[in-house]
Design a protein around this motif. Structure first.
Motif, PDB file in Angstrom:
ATOM      1  N   GLY A  37       0.792  -1.220   0.000  1.00 45.50           N
ATOM      2  CA  GLY A  37       0.000   0.000   0.000  1.00 45.50           C
ATOM      3  C   GLY A  37       0.824   1.269   0.000  1.00 45.50           C
ATOM      4  N   ARG A  38       0.205   2.345   0.463  1.00 46.55           N
ATOM      5  CA  ARG A  38       0.870   3.641   0.491  1.00 46.55           C
ATOM      6  C   ARG A  38       2.050   3.639   1.451  1.00 46.55           C
ATOM      7  NH1 ARG A  38      -4.630   5.215   1.434  1.00 46.55           N
ATOM      8  NH2 ARG A  38      -4.013   5.585   3.576  1.00 46.55           N
ATOM      9  N   THR A  40       4.227   4.445   4.671  1.00 46.06           N
ATOM     10  CA  THR A  40       3.788   4.606   6.050  1.00 46.06           C
ATOM     11  C   THR A  40       4.965   4.476   6.998  1.00 46.06           C
ATOM     12  OG1 THR A  40       2.259   3.794   7.748  1.00 46.06           O
ATOM     13  CG2 THR A  40       3.295   2.153   6.346  1.00 46.06           C
ATOM     14  N   TYR A  57       7.407   6.660  -5.962  1.00 50.83           N
ATOM     15  CA  TYR A  57       7.714   6.370  -4.566  1.00 50.83           C
ATOM     16  C   TYR A  57       9.121   5.812  -4.387  1.00 50.83           C
ATOM     17  CZ  TYR A  57       2.641   6.746  -4.230  1.00 50.83           C
ATOM     18  OH  TYR A  57       1.348   7.187  -4.298  1.00 50.83           O
ATOM     19  N   CYS A  60      10.791   6.386  -1.007  1.00 49.50           N
ATOM     20  CA  CYS A  60      10.156   5.802   0.188  1.00 49.50           C
ATOM     21  C   CYS A  60      10.643   4.366   0.364  1.00 49.50           C
ATOM     22  CB  CYS A  60       8.633   5.807   0.048  1.00 49.50           C
ATOM     23  SG  CYS A  60       7.936   7.465  -0.150  1.00 49.50           S
ATOM     24  N   PHE A  63       6.156   0.702   3.404  1.00 46.96           N
ATOM     25  CA  PHE A  63       4.807   0.812   2.865  1.00 46.96           C
ATOM     26  C   PHE A  63       3.826  -0.015   3.707  1.00 46.96           C
ATOM     27  CE2 PHE A  63       7.815   1.570  -0.460  1.00 46.96           C
ATOM     28  CZ  PHE A  63       7.256   2.528  -1.281  1.00 46.96           C
ATOM     29  N   HIS A  64       2.527   0.261   3.524  1.00 49.61           N
ATOM     30  CA  HIS A  64       1.486  -0.543   4.176  1.00 49.61           C
ATOM     31  C   HIS A  64       1.548  -1.980   3.638  1.00 49.61           C
ATOM     32  CE1 HIS A  64      -0.964   2.206   6.582  1.00 49.61           C
ATOM     33  NE2 HIS A  64      -0.781   3.122   5.648  1.00 49.61           N
ATOM     34  N   VAL A 114      -5.968   1.444   0.211  1.00 49.82           N
ATOM     35  CA  VAL A 114      -4.591   1.812   0.568  1.00 49.82           C
ATOM     36  C   VAL A 114      -3.581   1.346  -0.465  1.00 49.82           C
ATOM     37  CG1 VAL A 114      -5.058   1.809   3.041  1.00 49.82           C
ATOM     38  CG2 VAL A 114      -4.222  -0.269   1.959  1.00 49.82           C
ATOM     39  N   ARG A 115      -4.004   0.518  -1.414  1.00 49.24           N
ATOM     40  CA  ARG A 115      -3.066   0.030  -2.417  1.00 49.24           C
ATOM     41  C   ARG A 115      -2.755   1.107  -3.446  1.00 49.24           C
ATOM     42  NH1 ARG A 115      -4.462  -6.048  -4.338  1.00 49.24           N
ATOM     43  NH2 ARG A 115      -2.819  -5.456  -5.817  1.00 49.24           N
ATOM     44  N   ILE A 116      -1.564   1.037  -4.031  1.00 55.76           N
ATOM     45  CA  ILE A 116      -1.135   2.053  -4.997  1.00 55.76           C
ATOM     46  C   ILE A 116      -0.818   1.430  -6.359  1.00 55.76           C
ATOM     47  CG2 ILE A 116      -0.212   3.631  -3.262  1.00 55.76           C
ATOM     48  CD1 ILE A 116       2.533   2.463  -3.745  1.00 55.76           C
ATOM     49  N   GLU A 176      -0.907  10.619   6.806  1.00 55.47           N
ATOM     50  CA  GLU A 176      -0.232  10.354   5.552  1.00 55.47           C
ATOM     51  C   GLU A 176       1.195  10.867   5.613  1.00 55.47           C
ATOM     52  OE1 GLU A 176      -0.960   8.951   2.724  1.00 55.47           O
ATOM     53  OE2 GLU A 176      -2.989   8.337   3.212  1.00 55.47           O
ATOM     54  N   LYS A 179       3.695  14.069   1.018  1.00 52.56           N
ATOM     55  CA  LYS A 179       3.305  13.742  -0.344  1.00 52.56           C
ATOM     56  C   LYS A 179       4.506  13.847  -1.281  1.00 52.56           C
ATOM     57  CE  LYS A 179      -1.547  15.042   0.002  1.00 52.56           C
ATOM     58  NZ  LYS A 179      -2.630  15.878  -0.550  1.00 52.56           N
TER      59      LYS A 179
END
Length: 222
Positions: A37-38, A40, A57, A60, A63-64, A114-116, A176, A179
């Motif tokens: 997911g996003r 986190t 991303y 990052c 992730f979730h 929550v998935r990207i 969140e 961004k």
């Protein structure tokens, strides 16, 4: 057919085992580093290697674990359906299958939020969410139409849905992360090509300069 098992009864039996099979199968996403997911910073965050991260991303790391959310929700659905079937309070065949469709669709909507990695959209929403909403509406309508068990135990359905929503509320309501601007792939490719061109030009100039110095040294030595 030989034992004259009705199709609705068979559907109930399959619906009981499906969520457990899905819970186990979801762990394949973990080993493949997919279906996350996003970004986190939650304690149960999942590290994803750079080669598996979407371009927007890349900066990052955590992730979730969306696959884990669905796996746990599937186990909860299995437990609920197991006790409902064991209680023998469901008189009409096919109701277990309908309840499974409703609960799994709700779980899928929560996870998809929550998935990207959704690639297909309908009316601005992932196709998986649109299909799940349709399944919930149709299955609920059929249960109401059949009356019987559903009308007597509608509180159980409501409570079950509430537990599924509460389970994921902590993860989905978390703040969140900062961004990240979406990167235009074409611009990235163009910039990369420009860098390579500049590097090639610089290398050529360095080569010419080296040859000039060598030639000058040779003339001096003469």
């Amino acid at each position: 057919l030989r034992h004259k098992i009705s199709a609705l009864k068979l559907a109930d039996v399959c619906a009981l085992g499906l969520p457990l099979a899905q819970a186990i199968g979801r762990w394949g996403n973990f080993f493949n580093s997919e279906a996350f997911g996003r970004p986190t910073d939650l304690p149960w965050k999942l590290y994803i290697a750079p080669q598996y991260r979407p371009i927007p991303y890349q900066d990052c790391e955590f992730f979730h674990p969306a696959f884990l959310y669905e796996s746990i929700l599937d186990v909860l659905i299995f437990i609920l359906l197991f006790f409902l079937m064991k209680s023998n309070k469901i008189e009409k065949e096919g109701n277990i299958a309908l309840i499974y469709l409703i609960l799994y669709s709700v779980a899928r909507i929560l996870v998809e939020s929550v998935r990207i990695d959704s690639v297909k959209y309908l009316f601005g929403l992932p196709v998986a969410i649109c299909v799940s909403v349709g399944i919930i509406v149709v299955s609920t309508f059929v249960l109401i139409k059949r009356k019987g068990w559903f009308m007597n135990f509608k509180r159980t359905i409501t409570l079950s849905l509430a537990y599924l929503i509460m389970f994921t509320a902590v993860a989905f309501a978390a703040p969140e992360p900062q961004k990240i601007a979406v990167v235009d792939i074409q611009k990235v490719v163009a910039a990369s090509a420009q860098v390579k061109a500049l590097k090639s030009t610089q290398d050529a100039r360095n080569k010419e300069l080296t040859e000039f110095i060598k030639k000058a040294q040779a003339d001096v030595n003469k």
